[in-house]
Write a protein that holds these residues in place. Structure first.
Motif, PDB file in Angstrom:
ATOM      1  N   LEU A   1       0.781  -1.336   0.019  1.00  0.00           N
ATOM      2  CA  LEU A   1      -0.009  -0.209   0.190  1.00  0.00           C
ATOM      3  C   LEU A   1       0.785   1.043   0.085  1.00  0.00           C
ATOM      4  O   LEU A   1       0.323   2.254  -0.444  1.00  0.00           O
ATOM      5  CB  LEU A   1      -0.928  -0.128   1.106  1.00  0.00           C
ATOM      6  CG  LEU A   1      -2.061  -0.814   1.297  1.00  0.00           C
ATOM      7  CD1 LEU A   1      -2.820  -1.073   2.489  1.00  0.00           C
ATOM      8  CD2 LEU A   1      -3.148  -0.608   0.037  1.00  0.00           C
ATOM      9  N   LEU A   2       2.035   1.167   0.415  1.00  0.00           N
ATOM     10  CA  LEU A   2       2.984   2.353   0.722  1.00  0.00           C
ATOM     11  C   LEU A   2       3.304   2.726  -0.701  1.00  0.00           C
ATOM     12  O   LEU A   2       3.784   3.849  -0.792  1.00  0.00           O
ATOM     13  CB  LEU A   2       4.163   2.271   1.501  1.00  0.00           C
ATOM     14  CG  LEU A   2       3.816   1.582   2.860  1.00  0.00           C
ATOM     15  CD1 LEU A   2       5.079   1.295   3.820  1.00  0.00           C
ATOM     16  CD2 LEU A   2       2.912   2.752   3.669  1.00  0.00           C
ATOM     17  N   LEU A   3       3.342   1.656  -1.494  1.00  0.00           N
ATOM     18  CA  LEU A   3       3.864   1.906  -3.138  1.00  0.00           C
ATOM     19  C   LEU A   3       3.042   2.749  -4.011  1.00  0.00           C
ATOM     20  O   LEU A   3       3.277   3.386  -4.978  1.00  0.00           O
ATOM     21  CB  LEU A   3       4.437   0.567  -3.687  1.00  0.00           C
ATOM     22  CG  LEU A   3       5.326   0.621  -4.728  1.00  0.00           C
ATOM     23  CD1 LEU A   3       6.615   1.581  -4.725  1.00  0.00           C
ATOM     24  CD2 LEU A   3       5.598  -0.755  -5.302  1.00  0.00           C
ATOM     25  N   LEU A   4       1.892   2.451  -3.487  1.00  0.00           N
ATOM     26  CA  LEU A   4       0.657   2.719  -4.571  1.00  0.00           C
ATOM     27  C   LEU A   4       0.817   4.500  -4.884  1.00  0.00           C
ATOM     28  O   LEU A   4       0.419   4.830  -6.142  1.00  0.00           O
ATOM     29  CB  LEU A   4      -0.706   2.541  -4.104  1.00  0.00           C
ATOM     30  CG  LEU A   4      -1.361   1.230  -4.337  1.00  0.00           C
ATOM     31  CD1 LEU A   4      -2.750   0.976  -3.706  1.00  0.00           C
ATOM     32  CD2 LEU A   4      -1.566   1.132  -6.201  1.00  0.00           C
ATOM     33  N   PRO A   5       0.720   5.140  -4.070  1.00  0.00           N
ATOM     34  CA  PRO A   5       0.726   6.678  -4.229  1.00  0.00           C
ATOM     35  C   PRO A   5       1.836   7.034  -5.256  1.00  0.00           C
ATOM     36  O   PRO A   5       1.784   7.998  -6.153  1.00  0.00           O
ATOM     37  CB  PRO A   5       1.031   7.457  -3.193  1.00  0.00           C
ATOM     38  CG  PRO A   5       0.542   6.507  -1.852  1.00  0.00           C
ATOM     39  CD  PRO A   5       0.952   5.130  -2.401  1.00  0.00           C
ATOM     40  N   ALA A   6       3.152   6.472  -5.121  1.00  0.00           N
ATOM     41  CA  ALA A   6       4.128   6.704  -6.046  1.00  0.00           C
ATOM     42  C   ALA A   6       3.916   6.257  -7.463  1.00  0.00           C
ATOM     43  O   ALA A   6       4.224   6.867  -8.457  1.00  0.00           O
ATOM     44  CB  ALA A   6       5.618   6.075  -5.584  1.00  0.00           C
ATOM     45  N   MET A   7       3.351   5.003  -7.546  1.00  0.00           N
ATOM     46  CA  MET A   7       2.941   4.325  -8.934  1.00  0.00           C
ATOM     47  C   MET A   7       1.828   5.401  -9.514  1.00  0.00           C
ATOM     48  O   MET A   7       2.042   5.549 -10.788  1.00  0.00           O
ATOM     49  CB  MET A   7       2.231   3.133  -8.696  1.00  0.00           C
ATOM     50  CG  MET A   7       3.206   1.912  -8.447  1.00  0.00           C
ATOM     51  SD  MET A   7       2.198   0.405  -7.963  1.00  0.00           S
ATOM     52  CE  MET A   7       3.427  -0.818  -7.948  1.00  0.00           C
TER      53      MET A   7
END
Length: 413
Positions: free
Chosen positions: A182-188
């Motif tokens: 979930l921590l990676l979703l905003p950057a994606m």
């Protein structure tokens, strides 16, 4: 960096895009093995379930079956409709389905959540690898694919160590690791733009119209699809993962049989293999300067087989670690070798499906592994099973030694 013909948003943030793709890739190959240290305790929790020994091992490898079933479809979808929406949706599903083991009570529901995790990994891995082929070309692509395989292995190190430590607390603990996605979703969502296609707007492209209008790239690659080579690569990938996945499937039980440690010891041993794999992948470009693709296959299968044979003879933890280090070398050189060959030979118009096929092969091998290695271990014992699979891997390596001496690389030039 060879991205001048790609969307301006990608060019402007090339370094950040690389990091996001590498982190996405780290979620994939060893995602199933994260819960490996929990298997003995999971077995005790469900001890009243019929055929619990096989069922528990299938909890580990069931995601691989659904990755195998869904990867080709994921490749076809992203070839037709685009990449960005797929990787965002798949990453969200990865976090939700993967962490479901924190609260699920029945083994049937647990297996269903693991199946959904497999669907998610199919989407993430196929799309991330395809985007690497879209964004980069030539030596830059080969370099990135080495980094990608390395990050997959480094992700395995982190997940396995964390899984082993959390499994010492409770068998449910390792399932929490999946929530990190979930921590990676905003950057994606911010950094990954859809590669523009000639003659039409890019589905899901969030870059500005001005940036994309002049950035569309023509697909002028009219080469024939190398179906024979692709079938060979896929077959090798299935064999490779059947042999390698004997380690996360059987090692925790083997260490328990030898009284050499609990979940943390299993996690650390498996992490040592993936750490070596990560290091080898990181220097894949250096390896390629001295060896053609067939020679790399020979060295890799030989190293994997040698590690399995060493493990079959182990009677102390340092010898187990030695076996893991040798086996890890076999994994690290093989993964980028598959991708480099495939990216060099598959035309762009079928790149998503080609990568999806490789993903299918890799995870089909993972799923099939316990179905083969568990009966083998039942007949020969765990040590005998490791010895038999190791001997087969060494034999495959010997075939590639002969081919390398007689022929040229699979990819000319």
């Amino acid at each position: 960096m060879t991205v001048s013909s790609r969307p301006a948003a990608v060019v402007d943030h090339a370094g950040a895009v690389k990091v996001v793709l590498l982190l996405a890739s780290s979620l994939t190959v060893m995602s199933g093995a994260t819960i490996s240290p929990s298997l003995p305790a999971l077995r005790e929790h469900f001890i009243d379930v019929e055929r619990v020994d096989l069922m528990v091992r299938l909890v580990l490898t069931l995601p691989a079956l659904f990755i195998a079933l869904c990867s080709m479809a994921a490749g076809a979808v992203i070839d037709r409709f685009g990449r960005r929406r797929m990787i965002l949706a798949a990453t969200a599903l990865y976090a939700v389905a993967g962490s479901a083991g924190l609260y699920i009570e029945s083994i049937g529901a647990l297996m269903a959540s693991r199946a959904l995790l497999g669907v998610a990994v199919a989407g993430v891995m196929t799309t991330a690898s395809t985007l690497a082929g879209d964004y980069f070309a030539g030596p830059e692509r080969e370099r990135f694919l080495g980094f990608q395989a390395s990050f997959m292995a480094f992700g395995g190190v982190v997940f396995l160590i964390a899984g082993g430590a959390l499994a010492d607390w409770h068998w449910r603990g390792p399932f929490g690791v999946y929530g990190l996605a979930l921590l990676l979703l905003p950057a994606m969502a911010i950094l990954l733009s859809e590669p523009a296609r000639a003659g039409r707007a890019s589905p899901g492209d969030h870059a500005s119209d001005d940036a994309t209008q002049g950035a569309a790239w023509q697909d002028t690659d009219d080469r024939a699809v190398p179906t024979g080579l692709m079938a060979l690569l896929y077959g090798l990938a299935v064999l490779h993962m059947i042999l390698f996945y004997a380690l996360p499937v059987q090692l925790p039980f083997f260490l328990g049989e030898l009284e050499l440690g609990g979940p943390a010891a299993s996690g650390a041993a498996l992490a040592s293999a993936t750490l070596v794999a990560a290091t080898v992948s990181l220097f894949f470009r250096v390896l390629r300067r001295f060896m053609n693709h067939r020679a790399i296959f020979a060295l890799s299968f030989g190293a994997l087989g040698a590690g399995l044979v060493i493990l079959s003879l182990a009677d102390a933890y340092p010898m187990v670690l030695l076996a893991m280090v040798v086996s890890g070398f076999g994994l690290g050189a093989l993964m980028p070798n598959y991708m480099v060959i495939l990216m060099a030979r598959a035309p762009e118009r079928v790149r998503g499906r080609a990568v999806g096929g490789l993903t299918t092969a890799i995870f089909l091998g993972q799923f099939v592994s316990p179905l083969i290695t568990q009966p083998l271990a039942g007949a020969l014992g765990l040590a005998g099973g490791f010895a038999a699979t190791g001997a087969l891997s060494v034999a495959i390596g010997a075939v590639f030694v002969w081919l390398s001496l007689r022929g040229r690389s699979l990819v000319r030039g």
